[in-house]
Motif scaffolding. Structure first.
Motif, PDB file in Angstrom:
ATOM      1  N   ARG A 248      -4.450   7.672  -9.520  1.00  0.00           N
ATOM      2  CA  ARG A 248      -4.029   9.052  -9.338  1.00  0.00           C
ATOM      3  C   ARG A 248      -5.164   9.963  -9.792  1.00  0.00           C
ATOM      4  O   ARG A 248      -5.497  10.027 -10.971  1.00  0.00           O
ATOM      5  CB  ARG A 248      -2.760   9.328 -10.150  1.00  0.00           C
ATOM      6  CG  ARG A 248      -2.077  10.642  -9.791  1.00  0.00           C
ATOM      7  CD  ARG A 248      -0.732  10.725 -10.504  1.00  0.00           C
ATOM      8  NE  ARG A 248       0.105  11.777  -9.951  1.00  0.00           N
ATOM      9  CZ  ARG A 248       0.081  13.042 -10.351  1.00  0.00           C
ATOM     10  NH1 ARG A 248      -0.765  13.405 -11.282  1.00  0.00           N
ATOM     11  NH2 ARG A 248       0.875  13.934  -9.802  1.00  0.00           N
TER      12      ARG A 248
ATOM     13  N   ARG B 162      -6.605   7.836   0.495  1.00  0.00           N
ATOM     14  CA  ARG B 162      -7.227   6.523   0.260  1.00  0.00           C
ATOM     15  C   ARG B 162      -7.593   5.902   1.605  1.00  0.00           C
ATOM     16  O   ARG B 162      -6.766   5.836   2.513  1.00  0.00           O
ATOM     17  CB  ARG B 162      -6.259   5.620  -0.501  1.00  0.00           C
ATOM     18  CG  ARG B 162      -6.866   4.297  -0.959  1.00  0.00           C
ATOM     19  CD  ARG B 162      -5.954   3.665  -2.011  1.00  0.00           C
ATOM     20  NE  ARG B 162      -4.616   3.458  -1.504  1.00  0.00           N
ATOM     21  CZ  ARG B 162      -4.227   2.343  -0.873  1.00  0.00           C
ATOM     22  NH1 ARG B 162      -5.096   1.359  -0.705  1.00  0.00           N
ATOM     23  NH2 ARG B 162      -3.004   2.204  -0.441  1.00  0.00           N
TER      24      ARG B 162
ATOM     25  N   GLU C 281       1.206   4.095  -3.110  1.00  0.00           N
ATOM     26  CA  GLU C 281       0.947   5.519  -2.943  1.00  0.00           C
ATOM     27  C   GLU C 281       2.165   6.352  -3.339  1.00  0.00           C
ATOM     28  O   GLU C 281       2.032   7.439  -3.910  1.00  0.00           O
ATOM     29  CB  GLU C 281       0.545   5.791  -1.491  1.00  0.00           C
ATOM     30  CG  GLU C 281      -0.826   5.202  -1.165  1.00  0.00           C
ATOM     31  CD  GLU C 281      -1.204   5.395   0.279  1.00  0.00           C
ATOM     32  OE1 GLU C 281      -0.390   5.958   1.034  1.00  0.00           O
ATOM     33  OE2 GLU C 281      -2.322   4.982   0.657  1.00  0.00           O
TER      34      GLU C 281
ATOM     35  N   GLU D 207       2.565   9.307  -6.567  1.00  0.00           N
ATOM     36  CA  GLU D 207       3.136  10.645  -6.501  1.00  0.00           C
ATOM     37  C   GLU D 207       4.169  10.862  -7.600  1.00  0.00           C
ATOM     38  O   GLU D 207       4.322  11.965  -8.123  1.00  0.00           O
ATOM     39  CB  GLU D 207       3.779  10.867  -5.133  1.00  0.00           C
ATOM     40  CG  GLU D 207       2.772  10.898  -3.988  1.00  0.00           C
ATOM     41  CD  GLU D 207       3.431  11.128  -2.647  1.00  0.00           C
ATOM     42  OE1 GLU D 207       4.668  11.303  -2.633  1.00  0.00           O
ATOM     43  OE2 GLU D 207       2.726  11.137  -1.621  1.00  0.00           O
TER      44      GLU D 207
ATOM     45  N   ALA E 194      -5.122   1.647  -6.487  1.00  0.00           N
ATOM     46  CA  ALA E 194      -5.044   3.095  -6.314  1.00  0.00           C
ATOM     47  C   ALA E 194      -5.009   3.765  -7.678  1.00  0.00           C
ATOM     48  O   ALA E 194      -4.379   3.256  -8.607  1.00  0.00           O
ATOM     49  CB  ALA E 194      -3.811   3.480  -5.504  1.00  0.00           C
TER      50      ALA E 194
ATOM     51  N   GLN F 117     -11.200   6.969  -2.641  1.00  0.00           N
ATOM     52  CA  GLN F 117     -10.006   7.743  -2.958  1.00  0.00           C
ATOM     53  C   GLN F 117     -10.406   9.169  -3.333  1.00  0.00           C
ATOM     54  O   GLN F 117     -11.506   9.400  -3.829  1.00  0.00           O
ATOM     55  CB  GLN F 117      -9.250   7.122  -4.139  1.00  0.00           C
ATOM     56  CG  GLN F 117      -8.827   5.679  -3.919  1.00  0.00           C
ATOM     57  CD  GLN F 117      -8.249   5.083  -5.188  1.00  0.00           C
ATOM     58  OE1 GLN F 117      -7.067   5.230  -5.455  1.00  0.00           O
ATOM     59  NE2 GLN F 117      -9.065   4.405  -5.968  1.00  0.00           N
TER      60      GLN F 117
ATOM     61  N   GLN G 161       0.825  -1.202   0.000  1.00  0.00           N
ATOM     62  CA  GLN G 161       0.000   0.000   0.000  1.00  0.00           C
ATOM     63  C   GLN G 161       0.862   1.257   0.000  1.00  0.00           C
ATOM     64  O   GLN G 161       0.617   2.201  -0.747  1.00  0.00           O
ATOM     65  CB  GLN G 161      -0.911  -0.003   1.228  1.00  0.00           C
ATOM     66  CG  GLN G 161      -2.030  -1.018   1.176  1.00  0.00           C
ATOM     67  CD  GLN G 161      -2.924  -0.903   2.397  1.00  0.00           C
ATOM     68  OE1 GLN G 161      -2.482  -0.577   3.487  1.00  0.00           O
ATOM     69  NE2 GLN G 161      -4.203  -1.163   2.206  1.00  0.00           N
ATOM     70  N   THR G 162       1.892   1.246   0.852  1.00  0.00           N
ATOM     71  CA  THR G 162       2.777   2.411   0.943  1.00  0.00           C
ATOM     72  C   THR G 162       3.498   2.651  -0.375  1.00  0.00           C
ATOM     73  O   THR G 162       3.581   3.789  -0.862  1.00  0.00           O
ATOM     74  CB  THR G 162       3.812   2.204   2.064  1.00  0.00           C
ATOM     75  OG1 THR G 162       3.135   2.011   3.300  1.00  0.00           O
ATOM     76  CG2 THR G 162       4.733   3.410   2.182  1.00  0.00           C
TER      77      THR G 162
ATOM     78  N   HIS H  71      -2.502  12.021  -2.340  1.00  0.00           N
ATOM     79  CA  HIS H  71      -3.489  10.994  -2.662  1.00  0.00           C
ATOM     80  C   HIS H  71      -4.090  10.467  -1.370  1.00  0.00           C
ATOM     81  O   HIS H  71      -3.383   9.928  -0.517  1.00  0.00           O
ATOM     82  CB  HIS H  71      -2.817   9.860  -3.449  1.00  0.00           C
ATOM     83  CG  HIS H  71      -3.742   8.711  -3.741  1.00  0.00           C
ATOM     84  ND1 HIS H  71      -3.649   7.501  -3.094  1.00  0.00           N
ATOM     85  CD2 HIS H  71      -4.762   8.591  -4.610  1.00  0.00           C
ATOM     86  CE1 HIS H  71      -4.579   6.679  -3.552  1.00  0.00           C
ATOM     87  NE2 HIS H  71      -5.264   7.312  -4.469  1.00  0.00           N
TER      88      HIS H  71
END
Length: 402
Positions: free
Chosen positions: A352, A159, A22, A26, A350, A374, A18-19, A157
């Protein structure tokens, strides 16, 4: 690209994925600079065994939505894992010819479904007109209330995720089926009613207030209720839906008018069922039109994606149910001898965000219903979390009390 031996926080590879996802959002994919509209990352964590095969791993696909929508991404994962499981040596890779990928691109959805139909005009144009009318009402769709009007950091972002236990998920599914409804219809209804309950401040005429659920995505496997037995125009012979990556769905508008008891009734369940039944009828109306599979190409031609789109209410949300992931990406993959090669764990999704619209996704995996919202930084994370909780409460309300 390989990201090896990434430190795990308490051994949680899912949280690490998940990290990383994200972080990649970016960075953004820049095909005009790097020549890479699609990148695959292999992430490995430290394992207890010396055998590298036992080390937990994550695969991250980072690409443009123009290349892969939700269904296409799941198809790609399935093909990817199948190839890994069946790959005996590098000889297969050596047979591939480089720089010829463009020759393998699939045909568009119009060609895949047999080409343009003779009666598109007027019947197809009438269908397109219904969509345009629904999106051009004098009073725009109601929405959640943002914390601020403009995005301050385009790379930020937000979420938020929620998971329903398998028992609760089963209860919703069983109740929905007994009512001849699908999970998609129940979630669409919960989303609409939940929006009014989360933000009861209605702008404009209260009797014209409504939620427009758009784009409500129509796919053969999204409307999963066996009771419905509604399908889109099938693919033309020679095109396999299991390996077809081109977007082959249609976004339709669903209208949910406001009624005061959405905010006042102590028992929301019957109202959710009523709204879901109305949504079912609207799905049936569009699905009965043989031109539906050509709606997305026609809509795109009418409003090209690269052109600026202005919404009367830029904050109205959307929801998409990806369905049962296990039916598209199996939990296990075996080699030709039947040996277990891969075990699939969790899915991290995810996108953007370029617009201010909050985007809700739902999917079922391992028997558990996953919900995710999101958005950009016009929203507060706690507010979006409360919205998911409202959707869940509305969906659970259809289940009879024990």
């Amino acid at each position: 690209h390989t990201l090896q031996e990434v430190p795990l926080e308490e051994g949680d590879l899912h949280k690490l994925a998940q990290t990383l996802v994200e972080q990649k959002l970016e960075e953004r994919v820049k095909p005009d600079v790097k020549g890479q509209p699609f990148i695959c990352f292999l992430v490995t964590g430290p394992g207890e065994s010396n055998d590298q095969d036992d080390v937990p791993k994550a695969i991250i696909f980072h690409g443009s939505h123009a290349l892969l929508d939700g269904a296409g991404a799941l198809t790609t994962f399935n093909l990817f894992f199948k190839d890994i499981a069946s790959l005996e040596d590098d000889a297969v890779l050596e047979q591939l010819k480089w720089a010829e990928e463009v020759k393998n691109l699939p045909v568009g959805p119009v060609a895949a479904s047999g080409g343009p139909k003779e009666d598109w005009d007027p019947k197809g144009m009438e269908l397109l007109g219904q969509v345009v009318k629904a999106l051009s009402q004098d009073q725009p769709s109601h929405s959640l209330k943002p914390a601020r009007q403009e995005t301050t950091d385009a790379s930020k972002h937000l979420r938020v995720e929620r998971t329903l236990a398998a028992e609760q998920t089963t209860q919703i599914l069983k109740t929905a089926k007994s009512l001849e409804l699908s999970m998609t219809q129940v979630l669409d209804a919960a989303f609409a009613v939940g929006t009014f309950r989360q933000n009861p401040d209605i702008a404009g005429n209260v009797w014209d207030a409504h939620i427009t659920v758009y784009p409500a995505m129509c796919e053969n496997d999204i409307l999963e209720s066996s009771v419905m037995e509604l399908t889109i125009v099938p693919m033309y012979p020679g095109h396999n839906p299991d390996t077809y990556l081109c977007i082959y769905d249609a976004g339709i508008p669903l209208k949910v008018p406001f009624v005061p008891k959405m905010l006042t009734t102590p028992s929301i369940g019957p109202l959710i069922v009523s709204v879901a039944a109305s949504i079912k009828q609207q799905y049936a109306h569009f699905l009965s039109n043989p031109h539906l599979v050509h709606l997305m190409p026609a809509s795109t031609a009418l409003a090209p994606m690269r052109e600026t789109w202005t919404d009367a209410n830029p904050f109205w949300g959307e929801i998409t149910n990806l369905g049962v992931i296990d039916s598209k990406v199996p939990r296990t993959y075996d080699d030709q001898e039947g040996n277990r090669i891969l075990e699939v764990g969790e899915l991290v999704l995810a996108l953007r965000q370029q617009s201010k619209r909050p985007m809700v996704h739902a999917w079922t995996m391992g028997g558990e219903l996953k919900l995710q919202v999101q958005g950009t930084d016009v929203w507060e994370k706690d507010y979006l979390g409360k919205f998911l909780d409202e959707i869940i409460q509305c969906a659970l309300s259809i289940v009879p009390s024990a």
